[in-house]
Design an enzyme around this catalytic site. Structure first.
Site, mmCIF file in Angstrom:
data_model
loop_
_atom_site.group_PDB
_atom_site.id
_atom_site.type_symbol
_atom_site.label_atom_id
_atom_site.label_comp_id
_atom_site.label_asym_id
_atom_site.label_seq_id
_atom_site.Cartn_x
_atom_site.Cartn_y
_atom_site.Cartn_z
ATOM 1 N N CYS A 103 4.616 14.371 56.242
ATOM 2 C CA CYS A 103 3.349 14.315 55.504
ATOM 3 C C CYS A 103 2.512 15.549 55.814
ATOM 4 O O CYS A 103 1.845 15.607 56.857
ATOM 5 C CB CYS A 103 2.580 13.038 55.844
ATOM 6 S SG CYS A 103 1.008 12.886 54.974
ATOM 7 N N CYS A 140 -1.219 14.834 56.062
ATOM 8 C CA CYS A 140 -1.608 14.199 57.326
ATOM 9 C C CYS A 140 -1.652 15.194 58.473
ATOM 10 O O CYS A 140 -2.559 15.158 59.310
ATOM 11 C CB CYS A 140 -0.630 13.079 57.675
ATOM 12 S SG CYS A 140 -0.338 11.860 56.388
ATOM 13 N N ASP A 141 -0.652 16.071 58.542
ATOM 14 C CA ASP A 141 -0.436 16.855 59.762
ATOM 15 C C ASP A 141 -0.579 18.360 59.607
ATOM 16 O O ASP A 141 -0.530 19.091 60.606
ATOM 17 C CB ASP A 141 0.966 16.555 60.312
ATOM 18 C CG ASP A 141 1.151 15.085 60.653
ATOM 19 O OD1 ASP A 141 0.167 14.462 61.076
ATOM 20 O OD2 ASP A 141 2.269 14.574 60.479
#
Length: 323
Positions: free
Chosen positions: A148, A151-152
């Protein structure tokens, strides 16, 4: 409409009867439990084989509102769970293995042996990222390996990154990562991409993205965090190591909806279809939320939002049913 039949030996005589049964945990399931509990519906949550969902495999979460300094994924899920329990939700470890949604009350079987009844069901089983299946890929998950970018990606500023994949998801991940990375290597096993033409054009024209064609990833390098990937050219079988600090797998997700597919309407990828502006499925009293029905956003905050919606929809359904 048929499903895997409930074994004849499973008895529902004297079975526990719940107003709201929530199948699956994670942000969607726990939020649904919180809202249903606060509505005095005494929900029961069966967490499944991975309590807390995908976030339990995530380290730092910095994009969820309210956690100013960030939070570890597993700790955040414990917070969600504790808040739901505080208001009366019953959370149980167990897997729903059979369903019968043909009549009310709805029937479910826990761990192949225990029958339960429910007036409403909320599906919150999520989706699982597809991985390459490499041993070090699993070992370094959350330590440079991710599925992701949204997300990261912000954790990888000013370093080289690698993305594997050839569809629109891989294009989107690569383009997003250019906001942080010094260079993004897009690794694809063929000599042409599967993504839409417009996405291909954006990737090919971006100065920070370099495509490596006809190549597969055979290993992820690094002791405690990713330091590189080992590549093999599928044409001449030559191998080389590429130094990167992060490895993003973008080969798609699989919704965890196999149990429901013979009962509920799903799209061609298996995501549960719900009515517009609702979490209602094609079966009255059955609702779906989170990544099990969302293939677009796949974020903790959006999953929690649809979990809230599902609980409210279930509450209104029960209220209308009781007159």
């Amino acid at each position: 409409m048929s499903s895997i039949p409930i074994p004849h030996e499973i008895s529902f005589e004297g079975a526990a009867h719940h107003r709201v049964l929530i199948i699956g945990s994670g942000p969607a399931g726990y939020t649904a439990a919180l809202y249903a509990a606060r509505a005095n519906l005494a929900p029961v949550v069966y967490e499944g084989l991975e309590p807390g969902g995908q976030l339990t495999t995530t380290t730092d979460v910095e994009n969820y509102p309210g956690y100013v300094d960030g939070v570890l994924g597993p700790a955040m899920m414990e917070d969600f769970k504790a808040q739901a329990v505080r208001f009366g939700a019953e959370v149980k470890y167990g897997e729903i293995t059979h369903l019968d949604l043909s009549q009310r009350p709805l029937k479910a079987v826990v761990d192949e042996e225990t029958g339960i009844l429910a007036d409403t069901v909320i599906v919150a089983t999520g989706a699982s990222a597809r991985y390459l299946g490499l041993e070090n890929e699993k070992r370094l998950l959350g330590r440079g390996v991710s599925a992701c970018a949204t997300c990261d990606g912000a954790f990888f500023r000013g370093v080289d990154l690698a993305v594997v994949g050839g569809g629109d998801t891989a294009m989107e991940e690569s383009l997003f990562l250019t906001r942080f990375a010094s260079k993004v290597w897009l690794i694809h096993r063929r000599d042409e991409l599967r993504a839409s033409k417009i996405m291909q054009q954006r990737v090919k024209e971006h100065p920070k993205i370099k495509i490596i064609w006809n190549t597969i990833v055979t290993d992820i390098l690094g002791a405690d965090e990713v330091t590189g990937v080992r590549l093999r050219n599928v044409i001449d079988n030559s191998e080389r190591d590429l130094a990167v600090r992060g490895f993003f797998v973008a080969i798609g997700h699989t919704p965890n909806t196999t149990l429901f597919r013979s009962w509920l309407d799903v799209d061609e990828q298996g995501y549960i279809e719900t009515r517009p502006r609702s979490t209602q499925t094609n079966i009255p009293g059955v609702f779906a939320c989170g990544d099990a029905q969302d293939h677009v956003y796949r974020q903790a905050v959006t999953a929690a939002g649809t979990g809230c919606m599902a609980a409210i929809d279930a509450e209104r359904f029960l209220a209308a049913e009781s007159g």
